[in-house]
Design an enzyme around this catalytic site. Sequence first.
Site, PDB file in Angstrom:
ATOM      1  N   CYS A  85       0.786  -1.242   0.000  1.00  0.00           N
ATOM      2  CA  CYS A  85       0.000   0.000   0.000  1.00  0.00           C
ATOM      3  C   CYS A  85       0.816   1.289   0.000  1.00  0.00           C
ATOM      4  CB  CYS A  85      -0.982   0.043   1.166  1.00  0.00           C
ATOM      5  SG  CYS A  85      -1.378  -1.535   1.878  1.00  0.00           S
ATOM      6  N   ARG A  89       6.473 -11.444   5.432  1.00  0.00           N
ATOM      7  CA  ARG A  89       5.980 -11.223   6.783  1.00  0.00           C
ATOM      8  C   ARG A  89       6.564 -12.276   7.696  1.00  0.00           C
ATOM      9  NH1 ARG A  89      -0.429 -10.112   5.403  1.00  0.00           N
ATOM     10  NH2 ARG A  89      -0.036  -8.399   3.944  1.00  0.00           N
ATOM     11  N   GLN A  93       1.079 -10.964  -3.417  1.00  0.00           N
ATOM     12  CA  GLN A  93      -0.333 -10.590  -3.390  1.00  0.00           C
ATOM     13  C   GLN A  93      -0.746 -10.067  -4.753  1.00  0.00           C
ATOM     14  OE1 GLN A  93      -0.095  -7.614  -0.186  1.00  0.00           O
ATOM     15  NE2 GLN A  93      -1.449  -8.947   0.989  1.00  0.00           N
ATOM     16  N   ASP A 125      -2.442  -7.554  -5.641  1.00  0.00           N
ATOM     17  CA  ASP A 125      -2.890  -6.390  -4.903  1.00  0.00           C
ATOM     18  C   ASP A 125      -3.435  -5.317  -5.836  1.00  0.00           C
ATOM     19  OD1 ASP A 125      -3.228  -5.084  -2.567  1.00  0.00           O
ATOM     20  OD2 ASP A 125      -1.103  -4.866  -2.095  1.00  0.00           O
ATOM     21  N   HIS A 141      -5.208  -1.121  -5.456  1.00  0.00           N
ATOM     22  CA  HIS A 141      -5.787  -0.056  -4.656  1.00  0.00           C
ATOM     23  C   HIS A 141      -6.626   0.818  -5.559  1.00  0.00           C
ATOM     24  CE1 HIS A 141      -2.440  -1.424  -2.153  1.00  0.00           C
ATOM     25  NE2 HIS A 141      -3.274  -1.165  -1.171  1.00  0.00           N
ATOM     26  N   LYS A 149     -15.052  -4.316   5.440  1.00  0.00           N
ATOM     27  CA  LYS A 149     -14.552  -5.137   4.335  1.00  0.00           C
ATOM     28  C   LYS A 149     -15.531  -6.228   3.958  1.00  0.00           C
ATOM     29  CE  LYS A 149     -12.116  -8.250   7.482  1.00  0.00           C
ATOM     30  NZ  LYS A 149     -10.936  -9.031   7.744  1.00  0.00           N
ATOM     31  N   HIS A 166      -8.836  -1.261  -0.835  1.00  0.00           N
ATOM     32  CA  HIS A 166      -7.741  -2.200  -1.002  1.00  0.00           C
ATOM     33  C   HIS A 166      -8.371  -3.536  -1.357  1.00  0.00           C
ATOM     34  CE1 HIS A 166      -3.949  -4.143   0.597  1.00  0.00           C
ATOM     35  NE2 HIS A 166      -4.771  -5.145   0.518  1.00  0.00           N
TER      36      HIS A 166
END
Length: 574
Positions: A272, A301, A319, A321, A323, A404, A450
């Site tokens: 992000c 992580r 990911q 991902d 946005h 979410k 997200h």
Amino acid sequence: MAKFPLETIRHSAAHVLAQAVLHFFPTAQLGIGPAIENGFYYDFDLETSLTDEDLNKIEQKMEEIIKENQQFTSYSTDKETANSFLKEKNQTYKLDLIDSLDGDSFTFFENGPFVDLCKGPHVEQTREIGAIKLLRVSGAYWRGSEKNPMLQRIYGTAFSNRKDLKSYLKRMEEAKKRDHRLLGKTLDLFSITEEVGGGLVLWHPKGALIRHLIESYWKTEHLNNDYDFVLSPHVGKADLWEKSGHLSFYEENMFSAIDVDDQKYYVKPMNCPFHILVYKNKPKSYRELPIRYAELGTVYRYERSGVLHGLLRVRGFTQDDAHIICTEEQMKEEIKSVTLFTINMLKAFGFEKIKFYLATRPDEKYVGEIAHWKDSEDALEEAIKSLGLPYEIDHGGGAFYGPKIDVKIEDAIGREWQCSTIQFDFNLPERFDMTYIGQDGEKHRPYMIHRAIFGSLERFFGVLVEHYEGNFPVWLAPTQVSILTVNEKVSHYAKKLASDLKQKGVRVDLDTSSEKIGYKIRKASAEKIPYMFIVGDKEVESNTISVRRHQKGDLGVMTVDQAFLSVLDESKTM
RNA sequence: GCCGGCGUAGCUCAGUUGGCAGAGCAACUGACUUGUAAUCAGUAGGUCAUUGGUUCGAUUCCGAUCGCCGGCUCCA
């Protein structure tokens, strides 16, 4: 038709388990013993560790108790009586339990010599429990907290009859065969080795090819749906993670800092902040919104060693991902289209049953204004509703930074997996002071959504392997056709077929070895290759192919054109 | 991280009173020329996870470490 629901049977079985354990270990302290999705468990505090033999003994004792057909009866007492009774029995965990319960009426259930604090319901007689099986023993913290002592948890399952139990155990065996860790090894898709480190995946050629196919499909679809690709580095300065709040709230999940020129850098746990900096690189006008940045971003992580699990839980993963940054007016439409996009994407991989869970604002810890929460929750709910999708609401289940939608997919044998997630974020736009210039010439704060569809490519791939049991559809199969020759004389014909197929973009494998045809078929089947083209003298003479489809068997002789068409037709996405 | 179990050849696994380490498959070599799920023969392959200890001697017994597995907790 059974007299009692499975849940009641299993809960009763848990009592019988505790009774059996107390028979062998009279000083055992009891934790809790509920029915769970596929069975039941009971937690015990014991002086010694339970062995497999203990488990067998306990199971036999349970069978005896069931045969004795003890009667379940219940009675209620006030708090004081309950307390003194449990004190007398020296059941400290039960006392702790009572302590945390309101009211002054406590129910106990009694069967044979065994009495347990319990609100029921139970079967009437132990024989109604039917068939039981103890499965395993493991550790579990009292009340689920690491600060509490660890108890020994015995897991078991129960069914109203032996037949159901047997078929359940059979299903478990079948599920084991789908294990992506096992198939990953036998199909040579990936490996995780201690020489690299736990939770770090090596993708082998076949696995990497499948991943490539998934990624290209993903990229094509994102371009078709008006996403822009961005790319970001694997590390960033400490200040960045300070600003994003990760170092204050997420540090325990991050790899330790790297020192570069006396500056601290961190490997990214999320993408992000980078996407936000792309956005902030230049002032944005409302005319440019919505902006949709997408990246297959690899993050790292720190996960505690005990939680790593094949591809489903790793320390380094990619990911898918994105946005979405938009105005308030655009929010609803964006949510709707991203939800639809998600569904279509999942369907392409054979997931037809999809469930939505809307998680709303937590009661206490949250950022942002309540009005914004309300708007975004409404947008999420409206999107699911307008698409006619079934959903459940998880009140207060949202993240501290926004509501979410979690998406769960059901695989071929009915197991649910969570991959996709669509989340609002009220935190980062604030922290990074993201703005756009509106029609009124003033600065406004945009909404940020997200989202990830696969979640992580590693996890999605693992789920995919289990879903298909390694039998990938033709468009995803690393090798789509294996050409098998009956004897060496026909090698030339086989080679020609192979190069023609390759020309048409088919991934083909040629086996001209001097083995018998049966051996070659067995080998190709073990590799789960969708199509086997078998050629011998007959086929050469008539310019045909004997086609065999994995899991279906011999499809008979076809002309070369027919055979090619069949493969090409199945090679299309979806 | 915590509780419990397990670490023997590339893979699947044998190997109990502690006495030179085994099989099948895979790999390699050769023979066989094969018709819808395993042709035959041979060769090679192991510091028995690592590391301390007990012992004349340890794959075997004890301890520690690392890793994996089943859970707990956590999560994409």
